[in-house]
Design an enzyme around this catalytic site. Structure first.
Site, PDB file in Angstrom:
ATOM      1  N   ARG A 108      -7.816  51.732 -20.517  1.00 39.17           N
ATOM      2  CA  ARG A 108      -8.671  50.821 -21.287  1.00 39.17           C
ATOM      3  C   ARG A 108      -9.606  50.077 -20.346  1.00 39.17           C
ATOM      4  O   ARG A 108      -9.164  49.393 -19.429  1.00 39.17           O
ATOM      5  CB  ARG A 108      -7.798  49.824 -22.070  1.00 39.17           C
ATOM      6  CG  ARG A 108      -8.601  48.932 -22.999  1.00 39.17           C
ATOM      7  CD  ARG A 108      -7.724  48.174 -23.959  1.00 39.17           C
ATOM      8  NE  ARG A 108      -6.897  47.168 -23.308  1.00 39.17           N
ATOM      9  CZ  ARG A 108      -6.193  46.250 -23.959  1.00 39.17           C
ATOM     10  NH1 ARG A 108      -6.192  46.243 -25.280  1.00 39.17           N
ATOM     11  NH2 ARG A 108      -5.476  45.360 -23.313  1.00 39.17           N
ATOM     12  N   THR A 112     -14.976  46.432 -21.877  1.00 40.44           N
ATOM     13  CA  THR A 112     -15.333  46.858 -23.230  1.00 40.44           C
ATOM     14  C   THR A 112     -14.113  47.078 -24.123  1.00 40.44           C
ATOM     15  O   THR A 112     -14.254  47.164 -25.344  1.00 40.44           O
ATOM     16  CB  THR A 112     -16.127  48.167 -23.175  1.00 40.44           C
ATOM     17  OG1 THR A 112     -15.273  49.224 -22.685  1.00 40.44           O
ATOM     18  CG2 THR A 112     -17.333  48.035 -22.266  1.00 40.44           C
ATOM     19  N   ASP A 204       1.959  43.785 -20.861  1.00 43.98           N
ATOM     20  CA  ASP A 204       1.463  45.134 -20.595  1.00 43.98           C
ATOM     21  C   ASP A 204       2.653  46.065 -20.387  1.00 43.98           C
ATOM     22  O   ASP A 204       3.363  45.955 -19.383  1.00 43.98           O
ATOM     23  CB  ASP A 204       0.554  45.129 -19.362  1.00 43.98           C
ATOM     24  CG  ASP A 204      -0.132  46.467 -19.146  1.00 43.98           C
ATOM     25  OD1 ASP A 204       0.580  47.463 -18.893  1.00 43.98           O
ATOM     26  OD2 ASP A 204      -1.370  46.526 -19.209  1.00 43.98           O
ATOM     27  N   ASP A 207       2.635  48.121 -17.006  1.00 41.97           N
ATOM     28  CA  ASP A 207       2.951  47.319 -15.825  1.00 41.97           C
ATOM     29  C   ASP A 207       4.430  46.942 -15.785  1.00 41.97           C
ATOM     30  O   ASP A 207       5.066  46.980 -14.732  1.00 41.97           O
ATOM     31  CB  ASP A 207       2.103  46.037 -15.812  1.00 41.97           C
ATOM     32  CG  ASP A 207       0.667  46.309 -15.375  1.00 41.97           C
ATOM     33  OD1 ASP A 207       0.437  47.317 -14.682  1.00 41.97           O
ATOM     34  OD2 ASP A 207      -0.213  45.521 -15.727  1.00 41.97           O
TER      35      ASP A 207
END
Length: 213
Positions: A108, A112, A204, A207
């Site tokens: 990602r 944006t 996340d 992560d």
């Protein structure tokens, strides 16, 4: 198992809910997070494959010949979206070891929030198989939509999407782009924040799974 709306199934089994709560804890170790994701992936796999077609075959037990059910037709393709989607893979392959595996590399863009593809590899006969696409988080849904787009370009017709957590915004975007693809999730959370993360969420997933933050 509770169906919230057309095309979206929340798997609210007590074991799934319990393990998800443990994963949400910010101090949960990388090892424990990975193990829990693997276990929930296995539990979700039971639900996403609940309606697989069956056929009868003759076998011989230690006592007699017998007609018994087996899964009909060609087996499945598991398609994890890299990185975090691979956290589901081992648990699902434990249940369906004959499944083929496709890999879809997307990240990602932090500015944006759009999905950028960097790798794609899938079995040549993917059009003839049921494809289970997996990613722990359905947040903006940009990666999930891009992955389904790519798989459809390769001829995939029977597609299902499995995630750990979904945001209402992600579900709306996904269903708008691919209304023919059903979603299975362990929970639908409150919302997305300004950075595109699910709230309350679990951070996340990639992560936390790989210990990269």
């Amino acid at each position: 198992m509770t169906t919230i709306s057309d095309g979206v199934t929340v798997v609210d089994h007590p074991l799934v809910r319990h393990k998800l709560t443990l994963m949400r804890e910010k101090d949960r170790s990388t090892k424990s997070f990975r193990q829990l994701l693997n276990e929930i992936g296995m539990l979700l796999c039971y639900e996403v494959t609940r309606d697989l077609p069956m056929e009868m075959t003759e076998i011989e037990t230690p006592l007699t010949k017998s007609m018994q059910p087996i899964i009909a037709g060609k087996k499945m393709v598991f398609a994890p979206i890299l990185r975090a989607g691979v956290g589901f893979l081992d648990g699902m392959l434990e249940l369906v070891p004959a499944a083929r595996v496709a890999h879809i590399g997307l990240y990602r863009d932090p500015n944006t929030l759009q999905a950028v593809e960097y790798y794609f590899k899938a079995p040549s006969d993917i059009a003839e198989r049921m494809v289970v696409v997996m990613d722990p988080m359905l947040a903006t849904a940009n990666s999930a939509v891009a992955a389904i787009d790519r798989l459809k370009e390769r001829g995939a017709k029977d597609l299902r999407f499995v995630c750990l957590l979904a945001a209402p915004e992600g579900i709306e975007r996904f269903r708008g782009a691919h209304p023919d693809v059903r979603i299975w999730t362990a929970a639908i959370d409150e919302k997305l924040n300004e950075h595109g993360y699910i709230v309350p969420g679990l951070g996340d997933a990639g992560d936390r799974m790989f210990g990269t933050r």
